[in-house]
Design a protein around this motif. Structure first.
Motif, PDB file in Angstrom:
ATOM      1  N   ASN A  90     -42.435  11.093 -15.353  1.00 19.11           N
ATOM      2  CA  ASN A  90     -41.144  11.785 -15.323  1.00 19.11           C
ATOM      3  C   ASN A  90     -41.266  13.134 -16.022  1.00 19.11           C
ATOM      4  OD1 ASN A  90     -39.620   9.455 -14.249  1.00 19.11           O
ATOM      5  ND2 ASN A  90     -40.182   8.528 -16.198  1.00 19.11           N
ATOM      6  N   ALA A  91     -40.669  14.142 -15.439  1.00 18.68           N
ATOM      7  CA  ALA A  91     -40.685  15.474 -16.056  1.00 18.68           C
ATOM      8  C   ALA A  91     -39.452  16.240 -15.606  1.00 18.68           C
ATOM      9  CB  ALA A  91     -41.942  16.234 -15.667  1.00 18.68           C
ATOM     10  N   THR A  92     -38.754  16.850 -16.574  1.00 20.54           N
ATOM     11  CA  THR A  92     -37.637  17.743 -16.284  1.00 20.54           C
ATOM     12  C   THR A  92     -37.985  19.097 -16.890  1.00 20.54           C
ATOM     13  OG1 THR A  92     -36.118  15.868 -16.438  1.00 20.54           O
ATOM     14  CG2 THR A  92     -35.141  18.063 -16.520  1.00 20.54           C
ATOM     15  N   ASN A  93     -37.769  20.164 -16.153  1.00 21.58           N
ATOM     16  CA  ASN A  93     -38.096  21.539 -16.583  1.00 21.58           C
ATOM     17  C   ASN A  93     -39.607  21.781 -16.654  1.00 21.58           C
ATOM     18  OD1 ASN A  93     -35.306  22.187 -16.943  1.00 21.58           O
ATOM     19  ND2 ASN A  93     -35.376  21.055 -18.893  1.00 21.58           N
ATOM     20  N   GLY A  94     -40.335  21.034 -15.835  1.00 20.63           N
ATOM     21  CA  GLY A  94     -41.777  21.217 -15.749  1.00 20.63           C
ATOM     22  C   GLY A  94     -42.366  20.230 -14.773  1.00 20.63           C
TER      23      GLY A  94
END
Length: 222
Positions: A159-163
């Motif tokens: 999981n990754a947010t902003n990347g």
């Protein structure tokens, strides 16, 4: 689980205070979960460990129990390894023990024989077993393991947010024991701040060993 080692209670009492180990050969790929030793009623603490083989002697520590209170009744005492130890079919391992006050463990003449260090309780269960001498005695000690068939596979959820996170190799599933490298790349205006889930710390890229289904989150800050 299955066992590797000697599950029989032998006939000769041994109360030496020195750290000792006996060799066994893994019958199949597995993950060691615990070590059990048969001893007389005792007090104080004990440590159990598993060492890799080094030219017919115990070498590098693969895993050890926490210092554990010795049971005050005679019998088999099982102690869990804090982290399972992955071992391969045909691999020789050494199961080791040391007692603060050895209440008496059981041995008999046999091969392959035990190794003994001059170290006692104060030296603990060191990362290298160190100098040892051997003699033809076997002991009542065994490990419990979970077999790992070569067909076992695990999934890795990232999981990754902003990347973004790149997996190398990038597969939908991984064979047991396979290592995966994860590289986190932040979007413009963000920096990578660390891993969470089944991976911790800030090392980037980071390596993960697939011994179960894993979920990893890459965290980024503005």
């Amino acid at each position: 689980g299955k066992t590797v080692g000697n599950t029989t209670v032998l006939d000769t009492l041994n109360q030496d205070p020195t750290r000792r180990a006996v060799p066994y050969t893994m019958p199949e790929d597995g993950q060691l979960q615990s070590i059990s030793v048969y001893h007389e009623a005792g007090s104080g603490q004990m440590l159990l460990g598993v060492y890799a083989d080094n030219a017919g002697l115990p070498g590098t520590l693969l895993g050890a129990t926490s210092a554990t209170a010795v049971s005050n009744t005679a019998g088999w005492q099982m102690v869990a390894l804090p982290n399972s130890v992955s071992v391969a079919a045909g691999q020789q391992i050494w199961l080791a023990w040391v007692f603060e006050n050895n209440p008496g463990v059981y041995a008999t003449l046999g091969t392959p024989g035990r190794a003994v260090s001059t170290d006692t309780w104060t030296a603990g269960m060191p990362s290298i077993f160190g100098p040892a001498t051997t003699a033809g005695y076997i002991y009542s000690i065994y490990a419990t393991y979970i077999p790992v068939s070569s067909g076992t596979t695990y999934t890795l959820t990232v999981n990754a947010t902003n990347g973004v996170v790149n997996k190398t190799p990038d597969q939908t599933s991984y064979t047991a024991g396979q290592t995966v490298t994860l590289q986190a790349t932040p979007n413009t205006g963000y920096t990578f701040s660390g891993w969470s889930g089944d991976l911790t710390g800030t090392t980037n890229p980071a390596t993960l060993t697939m011994n179960s289904n894993k979920a990893v989150t890459a965290n980024f800050t503005a």
